[in-house]
Design a protein around this motif. Structure first.
Motif, PDB file in Angstrom:
ATOM      1  N   ILE A 267       0.799  -1.216   0.000  1.00 54.79           N
ATOM      2  CA  ILE A 267       0.000   0.000   0.000  1.00 54.79           C
ATOM      3  C   ILE A 267       0.846   1.287   0.000  1.00 54.79           C
ATOM      4  CG2 ILE A 267      -0.471   0.138   2.509  1.00 54.79           C
ATOM      5  CD1 ILE A 267      -3.105   0.765  -0.141  1.00 54.79           C
ATOM      6  N   PRO A 268       1.987   1.347   0.743  1.00 52.90           N
ATOM      7  CA  PRO A 268       2.770   2.590   0.692  1.00 52.90           C
ATOM      8  C   PRO A 268       3.233   2.914  -0.721  1.00 52.90           C
ATOM      9  CG  PRO A 268       3.530   1.224   2.495  1.00 52.90           C
ATOM     10  CD  PRO A 268       2.567   0.391   1.706  1.00 52.90           C
ATOM     11  N   TYR A 269       3.545   1.875  -1.485  1.00 51.81           N
ATOM     12  CA  TYR A 269       4.068   2.127  -2.823  1.00 51.81           C
ATOM     13  C   TYR A 269       2.953   2.491  -3.792  1.00 51.81           C
ATOM     14  CZ  TYR A 269       8.156   0.463  -0.578  1.00 51.81           C
ATOM     15  OH  TYR A 269       9.187   0.348   0.305  1.00 51.81           O
ATOM     16  N   ILE A 270       1.749   1.955  -3.511  1.00 45.72           N
ATOM     17  CA  ILE A 270       0.599   2.386  -4.310  1.00 45.72           C
ATOM     18  C   ILE A 270       0.364   3.876  -4.074  1.00 45.72           C
ATOM     19  CG2 ILE A 270      -1.900   2.110  -4.628  1.00 45.72           C
ATOM     20  CD1 ILE A 270      -1.556  -0.838  -3.864  1.00 45.72           C
ATOM     21  N   VAL A 271       0.469   4.266  -2.811  1.00 46.55           N
ATOM     22  CA  VAL A 271       0.334   5.690  -2.483  1.00 46.55           C
ATOM     23  C   VAL A 271       1.404   6.496  -3.209  1.00 46.55           C
ATOM     24  CG1 VAL A 271       0.516   7.394  -0.629  1.00 46.55           C
ATOM     25  CG2 VAL A 271      -0.722   5.264  -0.240  1.00 46.55           C
ATOM     26  N   LEU A 272       2.625   5.980  -3.189  1.00 42.86           N
ATOM     27  CA  LEU A 272       3.735   6.685  -3.838  1.00 42.86           C
ATOM     28  C   LEU A 272       3.419   6.976  -5.299  1.00 42.86           C
ATOM     29  CD1 LEU A 272       7.486   6.006  -3.549  1.00 42.86           C
ATOM     30  CD2 LEU A 272       6.488   5.735  -5.777  1.00 42.86           C
ATOM     31  N   VAL A 273       2.984   5.940  -6.013  1.00 45.67           N
ATOM     32  CA  VAL A 273       2.698   6.119  -7.433  1.00 45.67           C
ATOM     33  C   VAL A 273       1.548   7.106  -7.618  1.00 45.67           C
ATOM     34  CG1 VAL A 273       1.849   4.965  -9.504  1.00 45.67           C
ATOM     35  CG2 VAL A 273       3.573   3.860  -8.063  1.00 45.67           C
ATOM     36  N   PHE A 274       0.520   6.940  -6.797  1.00 43.79           N
ATOM     37  CA  PHE A 274      -0.653   7.796  -6.903  1.00 43.79           C
ATOM     38  C   PHE A 274      -0.279   9.266  -6.659  1.00 43.79           C
ATOM     39  CE2 PHE A 274      -4.438   9.771  -4.946  1.00 43.79           C
ATOM     40  CZ  PHE A 274      -5.307   9.655  -6.018  1.00 43.79           C
ATOM     41  N   ILE A 275       0.492   9.490  -5.595  1.00 42.48           N
ATOM     42  CA  ILE A 275       0.877  10.865  -5.264  1.00 42.48           C
ATOM     43  C   ILE A 275       1.707  11.483  -6.385  1.00 42.48           C
ATOM     44  CG2 ILE A 275       2.378  12.234  -3.747  1.00 42.48           C
ATOM     45  CD1 ILE A 275      -0.144  11.777  -2.389  1.00 42.48           C
ATOM     46  N   LEU A 276       2.623  10.685  -6.919  1.00 40.19           N
ATOM     47  CA  LEU A 276       3.461  11.211  -7.995  1.00 40.19           C
ATOM     48  C   LEU A 276       2.600  11.632  -9.182  1.00 40.19           C
ATOM     49  CD1 LEU A 276       6.638   8.977  -8.000  1.00 40.19           C
ATOM     50  CD2 LEU A 276       6.452  11.402  -7.477  1.00 40.19           C
ATOM     51  N   LEU A 277       1.504  10.903  -9.392  1.00 35.65           N
ATOM     52  CA  LEU A 277       0.639  11.227 -10.521  1.00 35.65           C
ATOM     53  C   LEU A 277      -0.179  12.488 -10.269  1.00 35.65           C
ATOM     54  CD1 LEU A 277      -0.637   7.705 -11.641  1.00 35.65           C
ATOM     55  CD2 LEU A 277       1.018   9.199 -12.779  1.00 35.65           C
ATOM     56  N   VAL A 278      -0.710  12.610  -9.039  1.00 32.86           N
ATOM     57  CA  VAL A 278      -1.637  13.724  -8.835  1.00 32.86           C
ATOM     58  C   VAL A 278      -1.005  14.936  -8.144  1.00 32.86           C
ATOM     59  CG1 VAL A 278      -3.661  12.246  -8.775  1.00 32.86           C
ATOM     60  CG2 VAL A 278      -2.498  12.827  -6.637  1.00 32.86           C
ATOM     61  N   LYS A 279       0.021  14.707  -7.332  1.00 34.66           N
ATOM     62  CA  LYS A 279       0.570  15.838  -6.585  1.00 34.66           C
ATOM     63  C   LYS A 279       2.068  15.626  -6.415  1.00 34.66           C
ATOM     64  CE  LYS A 279      -1.442  18.839  -3.048  1.00 34.66           C
ATOM     65  NZ  LYS A 279      -0.252  19.633  -2.842  1.00 34.66           N
ATOM     66  N   PRO A 280       2.819  15.791  -7.520  1.00 30.50           N
ATOM     67  CA  PRO A 280       4.234  15.379  -7.540  1.00 30.50           C
ATOM     68  C   PRO A 280       5.101  16.050  -6.483  1.00 30.50           C
ATOM     69  CG  PRO A 280       3.608  16.529  -9.562  1.00 30.50           C
ATOM     70  CD  PRO A 280       2.355  16.311  -8.803  1.00 30.50           C
ATOM     71  N   TYR A 281       4.686  17.201  -5.951  1.00 31.52           N
ATOM     72  CA  TYR A 281       5.526  17.818  -4.926  1.00 31.52           C
ATOM     73  C   TYR A 281       5.096  17.446  -3.525  1.00 31.52           C
ATOM     74  CZ  TYR A 281       7.303  20.349  -8.867  1.00 31.52           C
ATOM     75  OH  TYR A 281       7.865  20.643 -10.064  1.00 31.52           O
ATOM     76  N   GLY A 282       4.150  16.497  -3.440  1.00 35.02           N
ATOM     77  CA  GLY A 282       3.742  16.035  -2.119  1.00 35.02           C
ATOM     78  C   GLY A 282       2.769  16.992  -1.457  1.00 35.02           C
ATOM     79  N   LEU A 283       2.266  16.566  -0.310  1.00 35.66           N
ATOM     80  CA  LEU A 283       1.268  17.376   0.386  1.00 35.66           C
ATOM     81  C   LEU A 283       1.852  18.695   0.884  1.00 35.66           C
ATOM     82  CD1 LEU A 283      -0.481  14.641   2.577  1.00 35.66           C
ATOM     83  CD2 LEU A 283      -1.191  15.556   0.371  1.00 35.66           C
TER      84      LEU A 283
END
Ligand SMILES: Nc1ncnc2c1ncn2[C@@H]1O[C@H](COP(=O)(O)OP(=O)(O)OP(=O)(O)O)[C@@H](O)[C@H]1O
Ligand SMILES: [Mg+2]
Lengths: 292, 267
Positions: A267-283
């Motif tokens: 799950i952490p890596y799924i989050v990683l990919v998802f975040i990179l797609l939608v918010k590449p600079y992180g929260l």
């Protein structure tokens, strides 16, 4: 409801460990723009130094802990001095390849010295640390992780906010030429960030070792979770690293508790990919101050 | 050697990236307690000269390839900025460079990096007494300060280091005229009250020569003129090219001015 609370607390406990490790990662990146791919190995090294002190040398636990922290701190300095400093000013990719090389080297050294077995520490945490409340039952190691996480994150929070050294470190991350012009010892700041990173990783590694046992590969892989954490929190933000760590810790624990234990690791890596797609600079990625 | 000599730049050449020669035999002296102004148009090499002195050439891949720089008799050319700042030479960089994400007060505290024990309470008071507008901003992120506040901040930050020799690179750039006057007045006060020797790089020759004791003019990496500031202000060439007060019409190249050609080269 109790199960939910139980998972939340355990998730936060694990999250604090990720947060500590990520704090080190972000610090190195902020001060010297180095992405440390040997971060997981720093956790493993910490866990094994503690093993050597507590099991091999049979030192009292508090001494073993203290010596491990001091040892990790010194080791961080040495790593910077020997391996990173000669590459100051070189291209990013060379420095990244160096850290990849360091990762392999550290892992190899640990395997040579300790072997690839699963070790464990003596059971030293007092049973009194257990929290029982209705159906909630939090094992001591999670309570310890919670407490130690809060203590060390506060220490470093105060260090960065108020101490002169902490302010110098932030100044280097902010504007290196200006820091140089005021005589800030920039190379010393680099070394300091490696030392602190190795120290927080050691803490994290020890507690993960208590939770899951100590194995070179396992702990290194756990350490890799700093990537999803910092991608989520924003590479530039120490606060983001902490919140990212807590989120990943909770998310992982919930997934393990409610969905499946095999999905938990992914799950952490799924989050990683998802975040990179939608918010590449992180929260909490750096919001550039426009004025100036 | 005269004993009021603080800094001596002897015939230095500076090369960037091993090939780009920017300074070609620059010499100048700075006497204790003075304000010395270095004038010159864009690209003349003023900033490079300051960086050669402060050691900040190194991170830019620049090098003093010939000549020497002596500070209180000690050779400092190509020493590291960590060493040079600890001798008391502090450069305020061109273009006002704050630590954007640090508060104003934290910015000032970075100025204590060269000092033993990092004391800062008394020094903050001193800085705030020179730069009062900073007081109201002290807990704000520096990135949100105005240009005038930033200029005060970067100068105050340098003052925190107790500099013996303060190198100011174009403090007036882009500031409103009343602020320029205020900044220059403060520079003069710092020089008089703190006994800080100051090297002042400026395009605003008018203001610079009003507070300076001595001035150098630089063109194409060479010093082409040097004189007491009062004389420089009266010099027709300086008037024409830097003060903008000459009566003649179109702007000529500096080289076209006969008096300049006749002038003995520094080298
Ligand atoms: N890091 C560098 N690498 C290569 N060339 C450089 C570097 N820095 C400056 N130069 C060159 O050196 C020359 C002098 O630059 P310098 O910044 O010293 O001029 P200056 O007198 O300060 O000009 P300005 O008034 O515009 O600030 C310029 O031609 C510039 O392009
Ligand atoms: Mg310049």
């Amino acid at each position: 409801m109790e199960f939910f609370l139980q998972l939340s607390i355990q998730g936060l406990s694990v999250g604090f460990l990720y947060a500590l490790a990520a704090l080190g990662f972000v610090m190195i990146f902020k001060s010297s723009s180095v992405l440390n791919f040997a971060h997981g190995e720093l956790l493993a090294i910490g866990a094994f130094i503690f093993l050597a002190f507590s099991v091999w040398l049979k030192l009292p636990i508090y001494l073993s802990f203290l010596f491990t922290l001091v040892g990790a701190f010194i080791l961080g300095f040495v790593i910077e001095r020997l391996f990173l400093r000669p590459l100051i000013g070189e291209a990013l990719i060379e420095v990244i390849m160096l850290t990849v090389g360091l990762a392999a080297m550290f892992k190899g050294l640990l395997l040579v010295i300790f072997g690839g077995n699963l070790f464990s520490y003596p059971d030293f945490l007092p049973a009194g640390l257990t929290i029982r409340w209705g159906a909630i039952n939090i094992p001591p190691v999670y309570v310890a992780s919670f407490i130690i996480g809060i203590i060390f994150l506060s220490i470093f929070g105060f260090f960065f906010k108020y101490s002169s050294q902490g302010i110098y470190m932030r100044s280097v991350a902010d504007n290196q030429p200006a820091a140089l012009s005021l005589g800030v010892h920039v190379r010393r700041v680099f070394a300091m960030s490696w030392a602190i990173a190795a120290l927080v990783c050691a803490i994290s590694g020890i507690i993960l070792g208590i939770m899951n046992g100590i194995n070179v590969h396992d702990i290194s892989v756990l350490g890799l979770k700093v990537f999803p954490v910092v991608i989520l929190g924003g590479l530039e933000s120490i606060g983001g690293a902490i919140i990212g760590g807590l989120i990943i810790g909770v998310l992982e624990t919930f997934t393990g508790g409610y969905v499946s234990t095999s999905l938990k690791e992914v799950i952490p890596y799924i989050v990683l990919v998802f975040i990179l797609l939608v918010k590449p600079y992180g929260l909490f990625g750096l919001v550039e101050i426009e004025r100036v | 050697m005269e004993d009021n000599l603080l800094l001596q730049v002897n015939n230095i050449s500076v090369v960037y990236s091993d090939v780009i020669q920017v300074l070609k035999g620059v010499s100048l002296v700075i006497r204790k307690g003075q304000i010395v102004s270095l004038l010159g148009s864009n690209g003349a090499g003023k900033t490079t000269t300051l960086k050669a002195i402060s050691g900040l050439l190194k991170p830019e891949n620049g090098k003093v390839t010939e000549g020497s720089i002596e500070y209180e008799g000690k050779g400092i050319h190509n020493s590291s900025p960590e060493t040079i700042t600890r001798l008391g030479i502090i450069q305020v960089l061109e273009g006002r460079q704050p630590f954007k994400y640090l508060t104003v007060e934290e910015n000032l505290r970075v100025g204590t990096a060269t000092r033993w024990g990092k004391p800062y309470k008394k020094d903050l008071e001193l800085v705030y007494s020179y730069f009062q507008p900073l007081v109201a901003r002290k807990n704000r992120q520096a990135g949100f300060c105005s240009g005038g506040e930033l200029q005060m901040l970067v100068m105050g930050r340098a003052l925190m280091a107790h500099p013996q020799l303060l190198l100011l690179d174009e403090p007036s750039l882009g500031l409103a005229p009343f602020l320029v006057r205020e900044i220059f007045a403060i520079v003069k006060r710092i020089n008089e009250e703190q006994k800080t020797t100051i090297m002042l790089v400026e395009q605003n020759a008018n203001m610079a020569l009003l507070i300076a004791h001595y001035g150098y003019v630089m063109e194409n990496g060479k010093i082409v003129m040097e004189e007491a500031a009062t004389n420089l202000r009266e010099n027709p060439d300086v008037k024409e090219f830097y003060l903008g007060t000459a009566s003649s019409g179109a702007l000529k190249s500096y080289k076209d001015v006969k008096s300049y050609k006749r002038r003995k080269r520094w080298l």
